[in-house]
Design an enzyme around this catalytic site. Structure first.
Site, PDB file in Angstrom:
ATOM      1  N   HIS A 305      40.078  46.645  27.725  1.00  0.00           N
ATOM      2  CA  HIS A 305      39.387  47.822  27.209  1.00  0.00           C
ATOM      3  C   HIS A 305      37.950  47.465  26.913  1.00  0.00           C
ATOM      4  O   HIS A 305      37.670  46.340  26.492  1.00  0.00           O
ATOM      5  CB  HIS A 305      40.072  48.328  25.917  1.00  0.00           C
ATOM      6  CG  HIS A 305      39.702  49.729  25.593  1.00  0.00           C
ATOM      7  ND1 HIS A 305      38.571  50.039  24.880  1.00  0.00           N
ATOM      8  CD2 HIS A 305      40.288  50.897  25.929  1.00  0.00           C
ATOM      9  CE1 HIS A 305      38.495  51.352  24.777  1.00  0.00           C
ATOM     10  NE2 HIS A 305      39.513  51.904  25.403  1.00  0.00           N
ATOM     11  N   ASP A 362      47.322  53.140  27.939  1.00  0.00           N
ATOM     12  CA  ASP A 362      47.916  53.621  29.183  1.00  0.00           C
ATOM     13  C   ASP A 362      49.046  52.754  29.696  1.00  0.00           C
ATOM     14  O   ASP A 362      49.739  53.117  30.642  1.00  0.00           O
ATOM     15  CB  ASP A 362      46.839  53.707  30.273  1.00  0.00           C
ATOM     16  CG  ASP A 362      45.878  54.834  29.966  1.00  0.00           C
ATOM     17  OD1 ASP A 362      46.339  55.853  29.436  1.00  0.00           O
ATOM     18  OD2 ASP A 362      44.684  54.675  30.246  1.00  0.00           O
TER      19      ASP A 362
HETATM   20  N1  CMC Z   1      43.026  42.675  34.883  1.00  0.00           N
HETATM   21  C1  CMC Z   1      42.445  41.503  35.210  1.00  0.00           C
HETATM   22  N2  CMC Z   1      41.208  41.134  34.823  1.00  0.00           N
HETATM   23  C2  CMC Z   1      40.525  41.999  34.046  1.00  0.00           C
HETATM   24  C3  CMC Z   1      41.072  43.235  33.654  1.00  0.00           C
HETATM   25  C4  CMC Z   1      42.374  43.550  34.095  1.00  0.00           C
HETATM   26  N3  CMC Z   1      42.927  44.714  33.752  1.00  0.00           N
HETATM   27  N4  CMC Z   1      40.169  43.899  32.882  1.00  0.00           N
HETATM   28  C5  CMC Z   1      39.088  43.111  32.807  1.00  0.00           C
HETATM   29  N5  CMC Z   1      39.304  41.951  33.495  1.00  0.00           N
HETATM   30  C6  CMC Z   1      38.379  40.824  33.589  1.00  0.00           C
HETATM   31  C7  CMC Z   1      37.253  41.136  34.554  1.00  0.00           C
HETATM   32  O1  CMC Z   1      37.537  40.715  35.874  1.00  0.00           O
HETATM   33  C8  CMC Z   1      36.101  40.373  33.946  1.00  0.00           C
HETATM   34  O2  CMC Z   1      36.216  39.040  34.315  1.00  0.00           O
HETATM   35  P1  CMC Z   1      34.876  38.128  34.516  1.00  0.00           P
HETATM   36  O3  CMC Z   1      34.201  38.117  33.186  1.00  0.00           O
HETATM   37  O4  CMC Z   1      35.397  36.800  34.938  1.00  0.00           O
HETATM   38  O5  CMC Z   1      34.064  38.825  35.561  1.00  0.00           O
HETATM   39  C9  CMC Z   1      36.346  40.457  32.434  1.00  0.00           C
HETATM   40  O6  CMC Z   1      37.773  40.667  32.313  1.00  0.00           O
HETATM   41  C10 CMC Z   1      35.629  41.611  31.761  1.00  0.00           C
HETATM   42  O7  CMC Z   1      35.908  42.816  32.498  1.00  0.00           O
HETATM   43  P2  CMC Z   1      34.890  44.031  32.586  1.00  0.00           P
HETATM   44  O8  CMC Z   1      35.296  44.908  33.738  1.00  0.00           O
HETATM   45  O9  CMC Z   1      33.480  43.541  32.550  1.00  0.00           O
HETATM   46  O10 CMC Z   1      35.207  44.750  31.209  1.00  0.00           O
HETATM   47  P3  CMC Z   1      34.838  46.212  30.855  1.00  0.00           P
HETATM   48  O11 CMC Z   1      34.771  46.257  29.379  1.00  0.00           O
HETATM   49  O12 CMC Z   1      33.646  46.677  31.599  1.00  0.00           O
HETATM   50  O13 CMC Z   1      36.080  47.039  31.438  1.00  0.00           O
HETATM   51  C11 CMC Z   1      38.106  48.224  31.686  1.00  0.00           C
HETATM   52  C12 CMC Z   1      37.076  47.632  30.695  1.00  0.00           C
HETATM   53  C13 CMC Z   1      39.081  49.085  30.882  1.00  0.00           C
HETATM   54  C14 CMC Z   1      37.386  49.133  32.698  1.00  0.00           C
HETATM   55  C15 CMC Z   1      38.831  47.061  32.416  1.00  0.00           C
HETATM   56  O14 CMC Z   1      39.470  46.225  31.474  1.00  0.00           O
HETATM   57  C16 CMC Z   1      39.836  47.568  33.453  1.00  0.00           C
HETATM   58  O15 CMC Z   1      39.426  47.845  34.594  1.00  0.00           O
HETATM   59  N6  CMC Z   1      41.152  47.708  33.084  1.00  0.00           N
HETATM   60  C17 CMC Z   1      42.148  48.267  33.965  1.00  0.00           C
HETATM   61  C18 CMC Z   1      42.024  49.790  33.939  1.00  0.00           C
HETATM   62  C19 CMC Z   1      42.557  50.388  32.667  1.00  0.00           C
HETATM   63  O16 CMC Z   1      43.632  50.045  32.198  1.00  0.00           O
HETATM   64  N7  CMC Z   1      41.789  51.364  32.123  1.00  0.00           N
HETATM   65  C20 CMC Z   1      42.222  52.135  30.938  1.00  0.00           C
HETATM   66  C21 CMC Z   1      41.293  51.952  29.775  1.00  0.00           C
HETATM   67  S1  CMC Z   1      42.009  52.636  28.276  1.00  0.00           S
HETATM   68  C22 CMC Z   1      42.063  54.334  28.536  1.00  0.00           C
HETATM   69  C23 CMC Z   1      40.728  54.959  28.622  1.00  0.00           C
HETATM   70  O17 CMC Z   1      39.883  54.713  27.772  1.00  0.00           O
HETATM   71  O18 CMC Z   1      40.528  55.779  29.523  1.00  0.00           O
END
Ligand code: CMC
Length: 427
Positions: A305, A362
């Site tokens: 998240h 989710d």
């Molecule tokens: N699985 C594997 N690796 C992950 C995941 C995951 N679900 N989420 C983040 N990472 C890794 C990512 O690859 C990155 O690694 P590195 O630093 O080595 O490049 C690190 O963790 C940070 O990720 P980020 O994408 O920069 O983090 P963010 O804060 O921008 O993204 C997120 C948050 C929710 C978009 C992301 O965690 C994600 O894509 N999760 C899966 C989709 C999901 O479940 N979304 C629902 C969010 S809750 C409901 C809502 O608010 O709508």
């Protein structure tokens, strides 16, 4: 110690006020940054930018805290109802019994849709994704309810807010009915907000529909868990669209479009699809390895998240609710076992520990919704239905703010500098 933040740019030092909220990090007020320095800030994804002042929802991502108007999500989901939380978000205080009754009655009275909208649905293909229908129909509401689109009039704003909250279940249920080829079911105002939605979705005119109280309560709780979440992508979209003076129906349609994406509201659909793809516990290690592989775009859906870096308090409530619903409906879903084991394995894996990746709201919601009988394509629709109250409350807060301005971010331009046009025959 001065309460200013100092910035040294070139040879000059500039000072900017630091503002404090009631709780949470202070913010540096950079509204005069460009005027003083000729520079912008650069913050793709707005990870360090507070875009507005708000008194609705507070999140402490490190501590796993979520408060609506000061009340914790755990307490609200345990003791309150979606109608009461809606009142709280819109009005700032918990209602008295009389106020809650009055609010519920008002919402109930707005549940029907203009009859011509039923014809509007027939313009969609039967296999249209219900979120596509939601974007279209909610946007089209402004063509039907002109009498509440003057955003400078507080009464218009109130009526359109009530209409949106009240009609969303009807619109969502009709999107479902249209996709399965069943007749639309009109609202029954003797039922609760959530009971009525269940009947409009799963009832048929040929026989009476009895609302299962366990399902009704679980779905109401899911609605509470999704009601608002401060300045997330779809809420910021609603605010940005609304900042130009667009009518509330158009703004909420914009929010629905943003919510549809798999990184946001679409994650519950993606999470359940992923759990089904994994299928059995023995395949979990393979998928965990894939999620960790930088060359593989696969991510564990329902994990991670932007704000929560400890745990998502909504996921804890959701996990408890899954058990209740599966037991009450006597559903033995092997996917729940896969989810539990996947969570345990990921939480013990250094990659997920280091990156502070925990199950989010989710991760478990799809299992409950699927047990209730919703197809995966409806999951994000339910999220949109519940989040409408948050969008509407945030939109009202923004419009009532005398300092409100049209949203207009700047950019770091990296394209070509000015050059001469070359005629086609010379290229
Ligand atoms: N699985 C594997 N690796 C992950 C995941 C995951 N679900 N989420 C983040 N990472 C890794 C990512 O690859 C990155 O690694 P590195 O630093 O080595 O490049 C690190 O963790 C940070 O990720 P980020 O994408 O920069 O983090 P963010 O804060 O921008 O993204 C997120 C948050 C929710 C978009 C992301 O965690 C994600 O894509 N999760 C899966 C989709 C999901 O479940 N979304 C629902 C969010 S809750 C409901 C809502 O608010 O709508």
């Amino acid at each position: 110690m001065s309460n200013d933040a100092r910035l040294i740019a070139g040879n000059e030092e500039h000072s900017f006020p630091v503002l404090s909220g009631s709780v949470g990090p202070d913010v540096i007020d950079i509204r005069k940054l460009y005027a003083q320095t000729g520079m912008f800030t650069y913050d793709p994804g707005f990870t360090s930018t507070a875009s507005c002042e708000s008194a609705l929802t507070y999140i402490d991502g490190d501590e796993g805290v979520l408060l609506h108007r000061g009340f914790s999500i755990e307490e609200l989901s345990e003791n309150s109802s979606f109608m009461e939380v809606s009142y709280l978000l819109l009005n700032g205080e918990l209602p008295s019994k009389a106020e809650l009754d009055d609010f519920s009655r008002t919402i109930t009275r707005h549940t029907m849709l203009h009859e011509q909208l039923a014809t509007f649905y027939r313009g969609f293909r039967r296999d249209a994704h219900p979120m596509a229908i939601m974007c279209g129909v909610v946007g089209a509401l402004s063509a039907f309810y002109h009498d509440s689109t003057d955003i400078s009039d507080p009464l218009h704003r109130k009526i359109s807010s009530h209409r949106l909250i009240a009609k969303m279940p009807t619109i969502a249920a009709m999107a479902y009915k249209y996709s399965v080829g069943q007749p639309f079911v009109y609202p029954d105002n003797s039922l609760s907000y959530t009971g009525n939605f269940l009947r409009m979705t799963f009832g048929v005119p040929a026989e009476p529909y009895v609302v299962n109280p366990v399902v009704e309560q679980a779905l109401d709780r899911i609605f509470i868990l999704h009601a608002d979440h401060e300045q997330n992508a779809s809420t910021s979209t609603v605010r940005l669209a609304g900042s130009s003076g667009a009518n509330p129906f158009a703004c909420i349609a914009a929010g629905i479009a943003c919510l549809w994406g798999p990184a946001h509201g679409g994650a519950n659909e993606a999470a359940l699809n992923m759990l089904k793809e994994i299928g059995t516990p023995d395949k979990i290690p393979h998928y965990i390895e894939r999620a960790k592989d930088k060359n593989d775009p696969f991510r564990l859906m329902g994990f991670g998240h932007r704000v929560y870096k400890n745990y998502d308090p909504r996921a804890t409530v959701m996990q408890k609710t899954v058990r209740e619903v599966l037991t009450a409906l006597k559903v033995n879903d092997p996917i729940f076992e896969v989810a539990l084991q996947l969570e345990e394995m990921a939480l013990n894996d250094p990659y997920f520990i280091e990156k502070k990746l925990f199950p989010n709201v989710d991760f478990y919601s799809g299992i409950i919704l699927s047990a209730i009988g919703f197809p995966t394509t409806m999951f994000t629709v339910l999220f949109a239905l519940a989040r409408t109250v948050g969008w509407v409350a945030q939109w009202n807060e923004m419009i009532s703010d005398p300092g409100q301005k049209i949203g207009r971010p700047r950019q770091l331009y990296t394209g070509p500098t000015a050059r001469d046009y070359v005629p086609l025959d010379k290229r």
